[in-house]
Design an enzyme around this catalytic site. Structure first.
Site, PDB file in Angstrom:
ATOM      1  CB  SER A   1      -7.375   3.955   3.370  1.00 22.91           C
ATOM      2  OG  SER A   1      -6.752   3.502   4.464  1.00 22.91           O
TER       3      SER A   1
ATOM      4  CB  SER B   1      -8.050   1.398   6.155  1.00 19.36           C
ATOM      5  OG  SER B   1      -8.617   2.475   6.133  1.00 19.36           O
TER       6      SER B   1
ATOM      7  CE  LYS C   1      -3.801   1.947   2.809  1.00 24.40           C
ATOM      8  NZ  LYS C   1      -4.406   2.107   4.090  1.00 24.40           N
TER       9      LYS C   1
END
Lengths: 451, 451
Positions: free
Chosen positions: B163, B187, B88
């Site tokens: 996210s 997330s 990420k």
């Protein structure tokens, strides 16, 4: 340093509990007699000084009789056994009303003793009453509380300093030989300096704060106020619930005199008197260190942010429901405190950690740091400005200026009475490295002999 | 549960790294071939899904060649050796630009790997690129970032959730078999539920966050996204830097189904599908618990206060100097966050401690708690309202509603893909007791076999 006397003195003026303990055990005096002497001194002096806000003669005398009976049976609870001790009124006691200096708690009776009080009781001390605290301990002058202003034994027109106002006045005037105080920005050391007592703020979290009304949970400390370092050390052992570790007898070799002005303006006479005392105590070990200058302002801001947010958290509901029950000056501080932002508080926590690390590095080069405890002598009650050199400065900011950093860092710090300026006491502050409470107390007990 | 396929799939769709590791060691495939398959899948699918924001074929292939060479020399670094892994883009990598999803960091190149990336690298994994994060990870939809919106592999008109938007989309679509995500309010688990992957949020502080851009320091977690629980477990061991302790094989006896609605409205079809899956997994051990209802609102408020204050602290200077470089929605959240007061933050810290204690008591009566991971299926990109039953509710509040409590409490929590509703994936959340990460992963690895 000669023993100048305050205008009025009580039985215990200048006395050491070591001496009292010897007399008790030799049968020359009883705890009941000591307690009665304290009660008489309070009766005589308190109308002038307003140090005690609550005294209960029957309760105290009952405790004293019990102490005498135990000693007679050969049960000796140690150096505090039978000694009259005063407790600051922001510390819970099950047998005395505890107001925290506030109209919000007028007549409030706690269910339990604070843990520190419980320890003092178990050590055989006679708790003789509660001493005036600045309202909620949120002020360094000692002249705003439910019970009014405490008065300085050396000049009753003047403040004691605070917030442990009554505890310092009670010991300084000789009403009692020993008292408990609390210190969040200097509240033990400031009145000790201004009244002429020994006041010790231990390392953070060294003495439990359970049952002490919180001002600021990351800065609050409990500690002793006494006539002598050895007395403070003996009470500290009881408060901390452990004996001090024996320390080497060596003279401290590296003592840093914090460059005058690092923490703000200092009265020239106060500075001269305190520096001279430091030279007498430490001789050639004393050297100047200017390394605090760059940190002082940042440490002050950091402490203020932590203290404000934590203080408002304690009083949020009271400020919402009954703001006018606060003293206007305390309410004004709380109104400012309400505005600290969460992100600023988080920043301040991070800064505190950084300053602690920086100070640990500094203490690799020094055994002790020293400075005046307070840069001025006691001002008049309710005065809020004082002229220092060429400047008019805020009294509250001035009296806090040299002590509060050591709450932020959590270091052990003691104020010693090192003489007088213009007839009023001044204090030398001696700061030890992290966790070195025992060493600081033992070294200073040996070096500092009260005149 | 039958393996429905998303509209477009890559090489690794549904594959387990256990299978891949066997093939690698049997000589049936090389890391270079796996890496090339990932690169080809990304090239084909990424224009549609926008999962990867940065890929470097020569860098990845060089890592793969090294992995192959080591294996050929008999140096086996474990189950991740030679496996393509996505990271990420809020996690620092020394060899890839790392933008945190923000224009503030467009083109930013960190000096060092995050500690978790370093561990993945040392385990022999091939880091193939960076995946889209909602701007500064401050949003659960995954459709606002420097690089735009990530798209759901099952319907590219829809959000991935966030996210960790790109990581879930990359694994769900089969571009890579494994990815790193972060989780502050859900997330990892939210996009896992909405895209149909396994997503695991470990216990708080179990995986180091050094080198991960902070959102909220008391709530941030790093964890794996995978096709299978066993794969997540293997990556978790590497991230945590330790092997999982062997767990007893016993079926969990007391599994609490959190009464539907405790954390807010749930789509009836989602609820039915997830409950049915829980029944199949746990049988008679499943019993309803309504004890979360009274705590849910307070936990949400507490988390929000902590998260806002901590998030603003990270961005205070950027919000002062360049507020318009933020996405307007993120900026709006930060503007609200600025206003949290210090005393409220302190209260929230105290509440968090109380909720942790309450949850520890609840887990004395349950081995696991279960609920839907997300109460709805993926909504359209940029949609901010969704109808659930009779109510129109905020999409962001809805997707966060069932996950965020477990960040506040810091408990291990996993989202499992348990089928589809109206063609879109839904997730079952399984929550373990404090510190029981290993047990949760091992039990669920045994019980949950993907259809």
């Amino acid at each position: 340093m000669s023993l100048v006397k305050p205008t009025h003195t009580g039985y215990f003026f200048g006395l050491s509990i070591v001496t009292l303990a010897e007399r008790l055990r030799a049968g020359n005096v009883t705890s009941v007699e000591l307690t009665q002497a304290a009660l008489d001194s309070i009766e005589r002096l308190n109308p002038l000084l307003n140090a005690f806000v609550s005294v209960d003669a029957p309760v105290a005398l009952a405790l004293a009789r019990k102490a005498d009976a135990l000693l007679a049976q050969g049960q000796d609870l140690g150096p505090l056994h039978g000694i009259p001790v005063a407790v600051k009124d922001n510390i819970d006691t099950f047998d005395y009303v505890t107001t925290y200096g506030s109209a919000h708690f007028d007549g409030f009776q706690p269910d339990h003793d604070a843990l520190c009080v419980q320890r003092v009781r178990e050590a055989g001390a006679v708790i003789i009453g509660k001493t005036l605290t600045h309202e909620f301990a949120y002020g360094p002058t000692g002249d705003r509380s439910l019970q009014g202003a405490a008065r300085n034994p050396w000049d009753a027109r003047c403040i004691t300093g605070g917030s442990s106002a009554g505890s310092a006045a009670a010991v300084a005037s000789g009403m009692v030989p020993l008292a408990l105080g609390t210190d969040t920005g200097g509240s033990i050391r400031i009145p000790s300096a201004l009244c002429g007592t020994v006041g010790f703020k231990p390392s953070f979290a060294c003495v439990p704060v359970e049952g002490v009304f919180p001002l600021s949970s990351s800065l609050d400390h409990v500690g002793p106020i006494a006539n002598h370092v050895e007395d403070a050390r003996l009470l500290f052992e009881v408060l901390a619930g452990r004996a001090c570790a024996p320390a080497a007898n060596a003279q401290p070799l590296r003592v840093g005199w914090i460059t005058s002005g690092s923490f703000g303006p200092v009265d020239a006479e106060v500075n001269r008197q305190v520096y001279q005392a430091a030279q007498q105590l430490f001789g050639d070990a004393l050297q100047e260190t200017d390394e605090l200058q760059t940190m002082a302002a940042g440490m002050k801001d950091t402490l203020q942010t932590l203290q404000r947010a934590e203080a408002f958290e304690v009083h949020a509901e009271r400020m919402r429901d009954a703001p006018h029950t606060f003293d206007p000056e305390v309410r004004e501080r709380l109104e400012v405190s309400r505005e600290v932002k969460g992100w600023q508080y988080i920043r301040a926590q991070a800064s505190q950690a950084q300053y602690k690390a920086a100070m640990a590095r500094l203490f690799e080069r020094y055994d002790l740091l020293v400075s005046p405890s307070v840069p001025i002598t006691a001002t008049e009650v309710n005065a809020r400005e004082v002229r220092v050199g060429e400047q008019d400065i805020d009294v509250r900011a001035a009296v806090l200026s040299h002590t509060s950093a050591w709450n932020l860092i959590g270091l052990p710090s003691i104020s010693l009475p090192v003489g007088h300026v213009r007839g009023m006491p001044v204090g030398l502050q001696v700061i030890g490295a992290a966790g070195e409470d025992d060493r600081l107390l033992q070294v200073m007990s040996r070096l500092f002999v009260r005149g």
